[in-house]
Design an enzyme around this catalytic site. Sequence first.
Site, PDB file in Angstrom:
ATOM      1  N   GLU A 183       0.722  -1.388  -0.057  1.00 56.40           N
ATOM      2  CA  GLU A 183       0.084  -0.007  -0.054  1.00 56.40           C
ATOM      3  C   GLU A 183       0.872   1.203   0.139  1.00 56.40           C
ATOM      4  OE1 GLU A 183      -0.584  -2.647   1.973  1.00 56.40           O
ATOM      5  OE2 GLU A 183      -2.769  -3.089   1.748  1.00 56.40           O
TER       6      GLU A 183
ATOM      7  N   PHE B  86     -11.278  -7.367  13.377  1.00 57.65           N
ATOM      8  CA  PHE B  86     -10.293  -8.091  12.553  1.00 57.65           C
ATOM      9  C   PHE B  86     -10.005  -6.788  11.552  1.00 57.65           C
ATOM     10  CE2 PHE B  86      -8.770 -10.094   8.616  1.00 57.65           C
ATOM     11  CZ  PHE B  86      -7.578 -10.446   9.044  1.00 57.65           C
ATOM     12  N   GLN B  87      -8.660  -6.595  11.358  1.00 54.29           N
ATOM     13  CA  GLN B  87      -8.135  -5.455  10.586  1.00 54.29           C
ATOM     14  C   GLN B  87      -8.813  -4.236  10.917  1.00 54.29           C
ATOM     15  OE1 GLN B  87      -8.120  -6.871   6.329  1.00 54.29           O
ATOM     16  NE2 GLN B  87      -6.101  -7.818   6.789  1.00 54.29           N
TER      17      GLN B  87
ATOM     18  N   LYS C   8     -17.669  -1.003   5.496  1.00 51.88           N
ATOM     19  CA  LYS C   8     -17.906  -1.875   4.584  1.00 51.88           C
ATOM     20  C   LYS C   8     -19.708  -1.850   4.586  1.00 51.88           C
ATOM     21  CE  LYS C   8     -16.915  -6.468   3.169  1.00 51.88           C
ATOM     22  NZ  LYS C   8     -16.465  -8.097   3.524  1.00 51.88           N
TER      23      LYS C   8
ATOM     24  N   MET D 111      24.428   8.909   2.266  1.00 52.60           N
ATOM     25  CA  MET D 111      24.346  10.303   2.871  1.00 52.60           C
ATOM     26  C   MET D 111      24.707  10.170   4.214  1.00 52.60           C
ATOM     27  SD  MET D 111      23.796  13.265   1.923  1.00 52.60           S
ATOM     28  CE  MET D 111      22.931  14.065   0.720  1.00 52.60           C
TER      29      MET D 111
END
Lengths: 593, 190
Positions: free
Chosen positions: A61, A123-124, A173, A491
């Site tokens: 993502e 969940f999630q 949802k 760097m």
Amino acid sequence: MSGEKSGPDQSHSMTGAEIVVKALKDQGVEVVFGYPGGAVLPIYDEIFQQNEIRHILVRHEQGAAHAAEGYARSTGKPGVVLVTSGPGATNAVTGMTDALMDSIPIVVLTGQVPTFMIGNDAFQEADTVGITRPCTKHNWLVKETDALADTIHRAFHVATNGRPGPVLVDIPKDVQFAAGTYVPPKDARTRSYAPRTEGDPDAIQATVELLEQAERPVLYTGGGVINSGPKASQRLRDLADASSFPVTSTLMGLGAYPATGKSWVGMLGMHGTYEANMAMHDCDFMLCIGARFDDRITGRLDAFSPGSRKVHIDIDPSSINKNIHVDVPIIGDVGTVLDQIIELWKSRGAKTRAEGVAKWWRQIEDWRSVDCLRYANSEKSIKPQYALQRLEALTKDHDRYVCTEVGQHQMWAAQFMGFNEPNRWMTSGGLGTMGYGVPASIGVQIAHPESLVINVAGEASWLMTMQEMCTAVQYRLPVKQFIMNNERLGMVRQWQELLHGERYSHSYSEALPDFVKLAEAFGCKGIHCHDPADLDEAVKEMLAYDGPVIFDCLVEKHENCYPMIPSGKPHNEMLLGEASTEGAIGDSGAVLV
Amino acid sequence: MNSLVIKPGSSSHSAYNLRDVHAEVEERHTLGVLVDNEPGVLARVIGLFSGRGYNIESLTVAETDQLGHLSKITIVTTGTPAVIEQIKSQLGRLVPVHDVHDLTVEGDHLERELALVKVVATDEHRVEALRMADLLGARVVDVTHESFVFELAQTSSEVDRFIDLMRPLGLAEVTRTGVCAMMRGAGAAE
């Protein structure tokens, strides 16, 4: 929860998921970067049943967010991200923060657990609006399907108006399944957010008076010029060319004024050119256009450009007087304000103190003659600067877009590659996100399928998001990953050398993949080059290949990036490279440009 | 550089801008912030203060316009003039924020705070507490044989004073709302 609205117009009643896709279409969205998951399945189902919006399946993502940024930066249109709840949303946080720091318009749609489960550690489940509140310009949790279309339209409005930035719409949802009423963009409640775009006439007048009197002027430009749109870049060119005032730019603003333009003095800041920084320090009039006096730019604040009158054009009032106090603040859109300034200045005869400015230019030429980007070339190893000079020479006539990762290679790319148009240079400036470049290059290539898209990378940054090469292969995106491999976190290593007594704590990658084999494993072409004599041919091979390429360019391992303003030093105390400080100019390689 | 000489009292520049922004003196400002009454708006404001390291001395919030879904937040903050300016512009760019009024700069305004003060006392302390409360305009809103709860709506310093006076008389508990404020006169913040 929602939905059974007995709306008079049944034809406009649809499911939340249908509303999402319809709203995106009405916003003119052509591409969505995303990754499916449980809480966004209804939307993915809708995406499956249509062909107008193209969905690009990323591999992480974070990649979706950076790809959307690359798309947005290279087109000027908002990028769109679609990810699931919980980890889908948290993985996108880095990309949103990056977009916030660099003012890039992206619209992130996240799935959420159903409204009746929110707060139950489902969940999630994650508190997505809570987590992303400080890393978005604004965000919304939509709890009713009827509010969905309006919210999405407002999200696009907020992302693209005023100072652009990331926005997020969190969609549970059940809201995606329930029926609701669709409203088109024109009926959305967008009026409450209307940042001011026109500059205050008194401030415009004060600016023009200063401009007419200036003898040592500098136009200090930034990403705001590019964000304002092509008109702003054109107005900047008009002003610079008509006034002959020198132009410098931040990392974010490269390309707004062409690198081949006669007023160009190069990038400023920590790794900017000597002439740009000296001009900033010694000027008597500074016109800051869409930049924000970032710490990489100003160096030591109390020694910043002590003798200048400063004008600051910015659409965000909070940028003004944040780090540097300015004499004339102008709140407004860069393009509009430049229009106003040019119009008033011309109506007053377009006067400048030409003699003073000519003398100023002689001073700048003097500084330029220091040749601050000079380096000691080598015949044994590829110097990173040389690699970029050759890459520039071999690609500058292409229809070219350049992305970078973050680190030394990024600064060298900014120094050694020239940008003549806006929206051609995609780099993570504010947040400094290693791993930005690979997905960004994918987003750029999606938007510009026929163009040459190069990601100038360091091997360490590149490894952070390399999984997106699968995306490149899947969608046949011929992105060129030009990895300048020094087997170091360059760097970090440079700072450890200069500031931490050469104690190279964990800045060396002891194990690295064989990039050519890795390329083959991904289904890309791999090219390896370590000899400067082979470099041109290898780059040409990369350019000739019709497909994604991973180019492993083994470069000098201990090269430092100069010039450099050490942290806490003013502009006129730059460190120049060893090449000039140690008189290595006679080296045969130094004459190679 | 005549254009930069801003005359005191000229209309387009507030008196505030004439002060030295580099001054390191901390000032106390009362801000009235009109916001959309939407979920998370308070979190945005508070997050802004904590995220950017600004001070909050007090903060009050409640819906003030039910039909328009507007809430008024009153924030008392301290900072140097430059920091106060930053606070105002950072607040102003939050999307649900309609207006930011710096009441301290804009002129004569009212500040009130509601305090509930519980005093547990008997005998002469009890009598003295009641007498003091009466003098300072505090109302008794709850009473038992050994306690009072006083209600006082006053400026913060008056509330402080009242609490100090109650301390030796058996002060047991204090609840304060924080400051809510409004400009005097006919003008309305909208």
